[in-house]
Design a protein around this motif. Structure first.
Motif, mmCIF file in Angstrom:
data_model
loop_
_atom_site.group_PDB
_atom_site.id
_atom_site.type_symbol
_atom_site.label_atom_id
_atom_site.label_comp_id
_atom_site.label_asym_id
_atom_site.label_seq_id
_atom_site.Cartn_x
_atom_site.Cartn_y
_atom_site.Cartn_z
ATOM 1 N N ILE A 87 0.978 -1.281 -0.058
ATOM 2 C CA ILE A 87 -0.025 -0.250 -0.060
ATOM 3 C C ILE A 87 0.944 1.224 -0.110
ATOM 4 O O ILE A 87 0.632 2.267 -0.923
ATOM 5 N N THR A 88 1.891 1.304 0.778
ATOM 6 C CA THR A 88 2.755 2.388 0.850
ATOM 7 C C THR A 88 3.557 2.612 -0.444
ATOM 8 O O THR A 88 4.057 3.766 -0.808
ATOM 9 N N GLN A 89 3.800 1.577 -1.175
ATOM 10 C CA GLN A 89 4.641 1.550 -2.361
ATOM 11 C C GLN A 89 3.799 2.019 -3.525
ATOM 12 O O GLN A 89 4.203 2.862 -4.461
ATOM 13 N N LYS A 90 2.316 1.534 -3.463
ATOM 14 C CA LYS A 90 1.588 1.731 -4.843
ATOM 15 C C LYS A 90 0.956 3.234 -4.546
ATOM 16 O O LYS A 90 0.340 3.624 -5.624
ATOM 17 N N ILE A 91 0.583 3.312 -3.151
ATOM 18 C CA ILE A 91 -0.251 4.525 -2.975
ATOM 19 C C ILE A 91 -1.575 4.872 -3.812
ATOM 20 O O ILE A 91 -1.720 5.456 -4.394
ATOM 21 N N PRO A 92 -2.778 3.685 -3.439
ATOM 22 C CA PRO A 92 -3.744 3.806 -4.160
ATOM 23 C C PRO A 92 -4.666 5.167 -3.537
ATOM 24 O O PRO A 92 -4.723 5.547 -2.521
ATOM 25 N N ARG A 93 -5.275 5.950 -4.694
ATOM 26 C CA ARG A 93 -5.824 6.872 -4.579
ATOM 27 C C ARG A 93 -7.730 6.663 -4.580
ATOM 28 O O ARG A 93 -8.224 7.572 -4.266
ATOM 29 N N GLU A 94 -7.674 5.660 -5.168
ATOM 30 C CA GLU A 94 -9.208 5.228 -5.398
ATOM 31 C C GLU A 94 -9.525 3.431 -5.161
ATOM 32 O O GLU A 94 -8.669 3.045 -5.404
ATOM 33 N N SER A 95 -10.663 3.308 -5.230
ATOM 34 C CA SER A 95 -11.029 1.885 -4.802
ATOM 35 C C SER A 95 -10.463 1.034 -5.961
ATOM 36 O O SER A 95 -9.965 -0.004 -5.812
ATOM 37 N N ALA A 96 -10.760 1.349 -7.262
ATOM 38 C CA ALA A 96 -10.165 0.639 -8.406
ATOM 39 C C ALA A 96 -8.531 0.202 -8.169
ATOM 40 O O ALA A 96 -8.180 -0.768 -8.462
ATOM 41 N N GLU A 97 -7.594 1.177 -7.754
ATOM 42 C CA GLU A 97 -6.386 0.865 -7.503
ATOM 43 C C GLU A 97 -6.304 -0.088 -6.592
ATOM 44 O O GLU A 97 -4.927 -0.796 -6.277
ATOM 45 N N LEU A 98 -7.113 -0.319 -5.451
ATOM 46 C CA LEU A 98 -6.843 -1.260 -4.455
ATOM 47 C C LEU A 98 -6.620 -2.550 -5.156
ATOM 48 O O LEU A 98 -6.013 -3.469 -4.342
ATOM 49 N N GLU A 99 -7.105 -3.014 -6.217
ATOM 50 C CA GLU A 99 -7.029 -4.183 -6.823
ATOM 51 C C GLU A 99 -5.681 -4.520 -7.251
ATOM 52 O O GLU A 99 -5.390 -5.735 -7.438
ATOM 53 N N GLU A 100 -4.730 -3.592 -7.256
ATOM 54 C CA GLU A 100 -3.399 -3.712 -7.685
ATOM 55 C C GLU A 100 -2.475 -4.176 -6.443
ATOM 56 O O GLU A 100 -1.538 -4.541 -6.573
#
Length: 742
Positions: free
Chosen positions: A707-720
């Protein structure tokens, strides 16, 4: 000086006599290539093992190759007086040939790669226990296609042509070899059908011919294939000929299931049903509970960090469950008890994995017996047991036709032998045998003539799928297997590309942009990968850019959108039998082809002796490339492409280095990263106390770090994010995004 001197180069070859490795010499003018095969019994690879046995210290590939070629310019050879050794200069091969031979021995576990002084980047080659056994009793060469099989050209006689004329309307769209396969009246026929040669059309037309022109009772015909997809395709074609309602078309599993349901109370002492996905999940969870584990702990024990990369907890759990059932079935098919001695373990972690899987398998076996459940392996084994006991109830067929014959295993062959048809027509392709790891035995197609001495072997060589340029390339990729070349029937412009990228991110970005730019229908584009990890990571990038696609992997077959006709991403095993106008084969480097790692740890540890692993990996690469009709892109990142792409192949391909600017990722400072991980851990600790469960059950440390490396900004990015499946997004997504965006 090496052992090559003057114009007449002396070629030294190996053979095994009275338990001793001996050499023979031949003159270069006596057709070197033919001599090398020694009638298919090429034992030259033993010189590599002999050299490693003879050299008193671990060596790198370069030194080993120089030693085998007799190169005195190598300082290590001179300083250690290795030129005095018996096997110095024993092999007259080019560097690429020797490299391929060494890689083959590594892939087949006869040479070990060991790190030097704990430096993981420096690898030394050493003779393994299996390699030492090979020197005592060579068996590897017997597993190679070139040793086992000689493909013959099909002879079309005047009598054949007369029959072709007689049935000219019925056979109008087929070539001569296809026609011969369709109308052959031999009791035992093997049709060697190369990629894109129309094997399914021939098989179904054969059924139609038997019914309409040989007056065979359609109810006495059984057509068997392996997958539901292939079965549906066969049924569709038969329905076009008006035969669907009368001819029995089955997979091996569906055929057995019908027998078991029909005779349930003669076979079992209670009602027995096929297990569901829910049953599988429940049994594995119960089994783990018995040994005081849960799925989260099991995943940590079973997989390495590298194997976990890019996969959600749900995907890892699926792989683990499937592997447990695979192992149970594999040993049932072999009629062997699952024991630790059947596995090759090289670390304490491996030993723990094996013990855990065996415990789960034993629980599954006991539970299924107790509660009347069966799976695919039980279907076959129970049907055979029933046939043994009730021979009078074995269904009788005049003709049995088997598709994908290169993929059969010993249990399936046993079933066919019990059915004992007067006529058997088998279709398959040794080039596309890629399931040795799960028990398929290529020897059944290779030894067909031995089992049926009166058989007719018909070869379908004309490819109706790919342009001539692609066909020439795939022919060359398996040249050393000494099978007959396919012949293309399609002219087209040359569109074969070998593209190098500085990173995997750039490689994936290029593929995505190329697809976006393409005017092709999306269902005419395939992206093929050797591993599920690559698929998952590429799929995440495509989702982020709104590129609609379907994922077909070893564990999952799902649409990422609700629309049809999207791009398919798939592993090569999952795409076999399909084709597309444009095909990308990604990750064409030495890590993936042959595949160095495994996503199925315990399967990799099973002691398998029946096939050559490296040769099967080469066939897998062949299958991937042969899916392409017009455009083929082979992409890789790293120093060089896989050695499966030979120098000859490189001359046939447009090779270039490509620079792509990947999408920029958000970056935060080290202090911000530390602060974020602290806040995430605080949040996790609070939840674990509320629910009275360990913190890792809420979320793994690896997930927090991701999470700290990819820094998701919205729900869709959490899938990564590693470990984030739909369930976790629903539970914790909103809270995580608040912490990240604070």
């Amino acid at each position: 000086m090496s052992n090559i001197e003057g114009k007449n180069k002396i070629i030294r070859h190996a053979r095994f006599e009275d338990g001793q490795l001996v050499l023979s010499s031949k003159n270069k003018n006596m057709e070197y290539l033919d001599n090398k095969s020694d009638d298919g019994k090429n034992l030259d690879y033993l010189f590599v093992l002999k050299a490693l046995q003879e050299i008193p210290f671990g060596v790198g590939k370069k030194l080993l190759i120089d030693f085998l070629q007799g190169n005195r310019m190598n300082k290590s050879i001179v300083n250690n007086k290795l030129y005095l050794k018996k096997n110095f200069g024993s092999m007259v091969y080019e560097k690429d040939e020797l490299t391929a031979m060494i890689n083959n021995l590594i892939q087949n576990d006869m040479i070990e790669l060991n790190s030097v002084n704990a430096n993981k980047r420096w690898k030394m080659l050493e003779l393994s226990v299996k390699g030492k056994k090979e020197l005592e009793d060579p068996i590897l060469y017997r597993r190679k296609l070139a040793f086992n099989f000689r493909e013959t050209e099909t002879e079309i006689t005047d009598e054949d042509r007369s029959l072709f004329e007689e049935f000219s309307v019925f056979l109008s769209r087929f070539n001569d070899e296809q026609k011969k396969a369709i109308i052959s009246d031999k009791a035992h026929v093997l049709c060697i059908a190369g990629a894109g040669s129309g094997k399914t059309a021939v098989l179904t037309k054969k059924v139609e011919f038997l019914v309409k022109h040989r007056s065979i009772d359609p109810e006495k015909i059984l057509a068997i294939t392996f997958t539901r997809k292939a079965r549906r395709e066969m049924m569709t074609r038969l329905s076009e000929g008006g035969l669907l309602d009368s001819v029995m078309v089955e997979t091996f599993n569906s055929f057995c299931e019908k027998i078991l349901r029909q005779h349930n109370y003669l076979i079992y002492d209670k009602p027995v049903r096929v297990i569901s996905y829910k049953d599988r999940a429940m049994m594995v969870n119960n089994a783990l509970s018995k040994i005081h584990m849960d799925m989260s702990k099991a995943v940590d024990v079973y997989f390495s960090d590298a194997q976990m990369k890019g996969k959600t907890e749900e995907q890892l759990a699926n792989i683990f469950r499937n592997d447990c059932f695979f192992i149970r079935d594999y040993f049932k098919f072999k009629n062997k008890k699952i024991a630790e001695s059947s596995f090759e373990t090289s670390s304490l972690k491996h030993e723990k994995s094996v013990k855990m899987v065996i415990a789960v398998c034993n629980y599954i076996e006991a539970y299924m017996r107790r509660y009347g459940l069966r799976d695919f392996a039980d279907q076959l084994i129970d049907t055979i047991a029933f046939f043994k006991k009730h021979k009078d109830l074995i269904p009788r067929f005049d003709h049995i036709l088997i598709d994908e014959y290169q993929d059969v295993n010993s249990t399936q062959i046993q079933l066919v032998d019990f059915l004992s048809p007067e006529n058997i027509f088998c279709v398959g392709d040794p080039r596309q045998s890629i399931y040795g790891w799960r028990g398929s035995d290529i020897r059944y197609i290779l030894n067909f003539e031995e089992k049926y001495p009166d058989c007719e072997i018909i070869t379908l060589r004309k490819n109706y799928r790919s342009t001539g340029h692609i066909v020439d390339l795939i022919n060359n990729s398996i040249k050393n297997m000494r099978l007959a070349d396919l012949q293309s029937s399609i002219e087209g412009k040359k569109d074969i590309n070998l593209l190098k990228f500085t990173s995997e991110d750039e490689e994936f970005e290029f593929v995505i942009q190329k697809i976006i730019e393409s005017d092709l229908p999306r269902n005419e584009i395939f992206i093929l990968a050797r591993t599920n990890r690559q698929l998952n990571e590429l799929s995440q990038l495509m989702k982020a850019q709104g590129v609609e696609h379907v994922v077909r992997s070893d564990e999952i077959k799902k649409s990422v959108t609700s629309r049809k006709n999207d791009i398919t991403l798939a592993t090569i095993h999952a795409i076999k039998g399909m084709e597309a106008e444009m095909v990308f084969v990604i990750g064409c480097n030495g890590i993936n082809f042959p595949c160095k790692g495994s996503e199925h740890p315990v399967i990799e540890m099973v002691k398998v002796e029946e096939y050559d692993k490296e040769e099967e990996e080469r066939r897998l690469f062949y299958v991937a490339m042969s899916r392409a009709k017009n455009s083929l892109y082979l992409t890789y990142s790293g120093n060089k492409p896989t050695y499966f792409i030979s120098n000859t192949m490189k001359k046939m391909i447009e090779e270039k280095e490509v620079k792509v600017q990947p999408k920029e990722k958000a970056e935060i400072s080290i202090d911000q990263s530390k602060d974020m991980i602290t806040r995430l851990k605080d949040w996790r600790r609070k939840l674990s106390k509320e629910h009275n469960v360990p913190a890792y059950v809420i979320m793994h440390d690896r997930t927090l770090i991701d999470i700290t490396q990819k820094i998701p900004r919205e729900s869709a990015e959490l899938e990564e994010i590693h470990g984030f499946g739909p369930e976790k997004i629903m539970k914790y997504g909103e809270e995580i995004l608040k912490i990240v965006n604070a």
